[in-house]
Design a protein around this motif. Structure first.
Motif, PDB file in Angstrom:
ATOM      1  N   VAL A 100       4.542   2.797 -34.341  1.00  0.00           N
ATOM      2  CA  VAL A 100       5.987   2.592 -34.385  1.00  0.00           C
ATOM      3  C   VAL A 100       6.449   2.878 -35.804  1.00  0.00           C
ATOM      4  CG1 VAL A 100       7.877   0.943 -34.078  1.00  0.00           C
ATOM      5  CG2 VAL A 100       5.882   0.865 -32.554  1.00  0.00           C
ATOM      6  N   ASP A 101       7.377   3.795 -35.934  1.00  0.00           N
ATOM      7  CA  ASP A 101       7.872   4.209 -37.245  1.00  0.00           C
ATOM      8  C   ASP A 101       8.925   3.206 -37.726  1.00  0.00           C
ATOM      9  OD1 ASP A 101       8.564   5.484 -39.531  1.00  0.00           O
ATOM     10  OD2 ASP A 101       9.352   7.293 -38.585  1.00  0.00           O
ATOM     11  N   LEU A 102       8.534   2.373 -38.674  1.00  0.00           N
ATOM     12  CA  LEU A 102       9.439   1.341 -39.198  1.00  0.00           C
ATOM     13  C   LEU A 102      10.363   1.872 -40.279  1.00  0.00           C
ATOM     14  CD1 LEU A 102       6.889  -1.619 -39.406  1.00  0.00           C
ATOM     15  CD2 LEU A 102       8.408  -0.994 -37.506  1.00  0.00           C
ATOM     16  N   ALA A 103      10.094   3.087 -40.765  1.00  0.00           N
ATOM     17  CA  ALA A 103      10.919   3.634 -41.846  1.00  0.00           C
ATOM     18  C   ALA A 103      12.299   4.024 -41.358  1.00  0.00           C
ATOM     19  CB  ALA A 103      10.222   4.838 -42.472  1.00  0.00           C
ATOM     20  N   THR A 104      12.461   4.197 -40.055  1.00  0.00           N
ATOM     21  CA  THR A 104      13.755   4.639 -39.520  1.00  0.00           C
ATOM     22  C   THR A 104      14.660   3.478 -39.127  1.00  0.00           C
ATOM     23  OG1 THR A 104      12.810   4.787 -37.286  1.00  0.00           O
ATOM     24  CG2 THR A 104      12.699   6.760 -38.668  1.00  0.00           C
ATOM     25  N   LEU A 105      14.216   2.246 -39.342  1.00  0.00           N
ATOM     26  CA  LEU A 105      15.027   1.095 -38.942  1.00  0.00           C
ATOM     27  C   LEU A 105      16.286   1.005 -39.792  1.00  0.00           C
ATOM     28  CD1 LEU A 105      12.337  -1.679 -38.376  1.00  0.00           C
ATOM     29  CD2 LEU A 105      13.402  -0.166 -36.703  1.00  0.00           C
ATOM     30  N   GLY A 106      17.431   0.789 -39.128  1.00  0.00           N
ATOM     31  CA  GLY A 106      18.693   0.605 -39.838  1.00  0.00           C
ATOM     32  C   GLY A 106      18.950  -0.860 -40.154  1.00  0.00           C
ATOM     33  N   GLU A 107      20.087  -1.116 -40.797  1.00  0.00           N
ATOM     34  CA  GLU A 107      20.414  -2.484 -41.185  1.00  0.00           C
ATOM     35  C   GLU A 107      20.691  -3.363 -39.976  1.00  0.00           C
ATOM     36  OE1 GLU A 107      23.647  -2.330 -43.883  1.00  0.00           O
ATOM     37  OE2 GLU A 107      22.511  -1.314 -45.489  1.00  0.00           O
ATOM     38  N   ASP A 108      21.136  -2.771 -38.881  1.00  0.00           N
ATOM     39  CA  ASP A 108      21.456  -3.548 -37.689  1.00  0.00           C
ATOM     40  C   ASP A 108      20.288  -3.642 -36.717  1.00  0.00           C
ATOM     41  OD1 ASP A 108      21.453  -0.885 -37.122  1.00  0.00           O
ATOM     42  OD2 ASP A 108      23.183  -0.937 -35.763  1.00  0.00           O
ATOM     43  N   ALA A 109      19.107  -3.265 -37.155  1.00  0.00           N
ATOM     44  CA  ALA A 109      17.950  -3.314 -36.266  1.00  0.00           C
ATOM     45  C   ALA A 109      17.499  -4.739 -35.995  1.00  0.00           C
ATOM     46  CB  ALA A 109      16.792  -2.513 -36.865  1.00  0.00           C
ATOM     47  N   VAL A 110      17.763  -5.629 -36.934  1.00  0.00           N
ATOM     48  CA  VAL A 110      17.370  -7.034 -36.788  1.00  0.00           C
ATOM     49  C   VAL A 110      18.636  -7.884 -36.782  1.00  0.00           C
ATOM     50  CG1 VAL A 110      16.045  -8.945 -37.748  1.00  0.00           C
ATOM     51  CG2 VAL A 110      15.191  -6.586 -37.972  1.00  0.00           C
ATOM     52  N   LYS A 111      18.819  -8.646 -35.708  1.00  0.00           N
ATOM     53  CA  LYS A 111      19.980  -9.527 -35.582  1.00  0.00           C
ATOM     54  C   LYS A 111      19.509 -10.954 -35.362  1.00  0.00           C
ATOM     55  CE  LYS A 111      22.908  -5.879 -33.642  1.00  0.00           C
ATOM     56  NZ  LYS A 111      23.760  -5.457 -32.493  1.00  0.00           N
ATOM     57  N   VAL A 112      19.919 -11.825 -36.263  1.00  0.00           N
ATOM     58  CA  VAL A 112      19.547 -13.237 -36.188  1.00  0.00           C
ATOM     59  C   VAL A 112      20.703 -14.017 -35.582  1.00  0.00           C
ATOM     60  CG1 VAL A 112      18.820 -15.265 -37.489  1.00  0.00           C
ATOM     61  CG2 VAL A 112      18.072 -12.979 -38.205  1.00  0.00           C
ATOM     62  N   GLY A 113      20.406 -14.910 -34.621  1.00  0.00           N
ATOM     63  CA  GLY A 113      21.424 -15.698 -33.967  1.00  0.00           C
ATOM     64  C   GLY A 113      22.041 -16.735 -34.887  1.00  0.00           C
TER      65      GLY A 113
END
Length: 229
Positions: A100-113
């Motif tokens: 899984v290529d983690l270098a392409t993750l954007g800022e909205d890839a992780v959303k915390v409730g």
């Protein structure tokens, strides 16, 4: 004069016999005498030079191991095989990683409730890495030529020196193609999700949701590597 000749022959024979007797006696007494003409391997190679260091941004989530038999024949039309042509059978093993290529993750890839106990992670589809042929475990069961080609290679040199290389490349290609038809992508998704859930649960997140862009494996890496060859 004949006596002098006999004397000259007996002297080196006597020295040789004495030497053999000393070696036998030393062996009987348990004394090790190194062989005077034993072979010794001397490695004059220079130490490896570090060329560069790369930052890894890929999570390798699964690996498939394969075995392939390549039967490649260079047939000359209208000529019997025993006269001209080449036939090789190669048994090879290799592996294909799915990452899984983690270098392409954007800022909205992780959303915390809002409650800080839930988190959603959007990841790209897993990718197939290029097939890795294990040269140490592969072997040619057969690599046979017609007798005319053998004579020609003996006198003029091998006119197809890359034939075995072509066979091994074919093995690598077949392993890469076989990997695309497996469930490596699904296994990679499961392993990635399990890894992230364990990691984030340890940080206090109770509900972890991991999604992927598609359910099909992205084979662009494997296809690119094959085309470059």
């Amino acid at each position: 004069m004949f006596t002098k000749l006999i004397g000259r022959l007996l002297t080196p024979l006597a020295i040789l016999g004495l030497g053999v007797a000393l070696l036998v006696a030393a062996k009987a007494l348990g004394i090790h005498i190194p062989a005077p003409f034993s072979h010794q391997r001397i490695d004059n190679s220079q130490p490896p030079l570090l060329k560069s260091i790369q930052k890894l941004s890929e999570y390798h989530a699964a690996q498939g191991n394969f075995e392939v038999v390549v039967d490649l024949e260079d047939d000359v039309q209208h000529v019997p095989d025993w006269l001209s042509g080449r036939h090789a059978i190669f048994v090879g093993t290799g592996s294909v990683d799915v990452y899984v290529d983690l270098a392409t993750l954007g800022e909205d890839a992780v959303k915390v409730g809002p409650d800080k106990t839930t988190v959603q992670i959007a990841l790209p589809a897993p990718k197939l890495a290029a097939a890795d042929l294990h040269l140490a475990s592969g072997h040619f069961v057969m690599d046979d030529q017609g007798w005319f080609d053998r004579l020609k290679d003996y006198w003029l040199g091998d006119d197809d020196p890359d034939f075995q290389l072509e066979v091994m490349r074919s093995a690598e290609q077949k392993i890469g193609d076989a990997a695309q038809a497996t469930e490596l992508a699904e296994r990679a998704e499961e392993n990635t999700q399990s890894m992230l859930e364990g990691f984030l649960n340890a940080l206090g997140y109770e509900n972890v949701t991991v999604t992927f862009d598609t359910t099909a494996v992205d084979t662009s890496a494997a296809s690119t590597a094959s085309n470059e060859e």
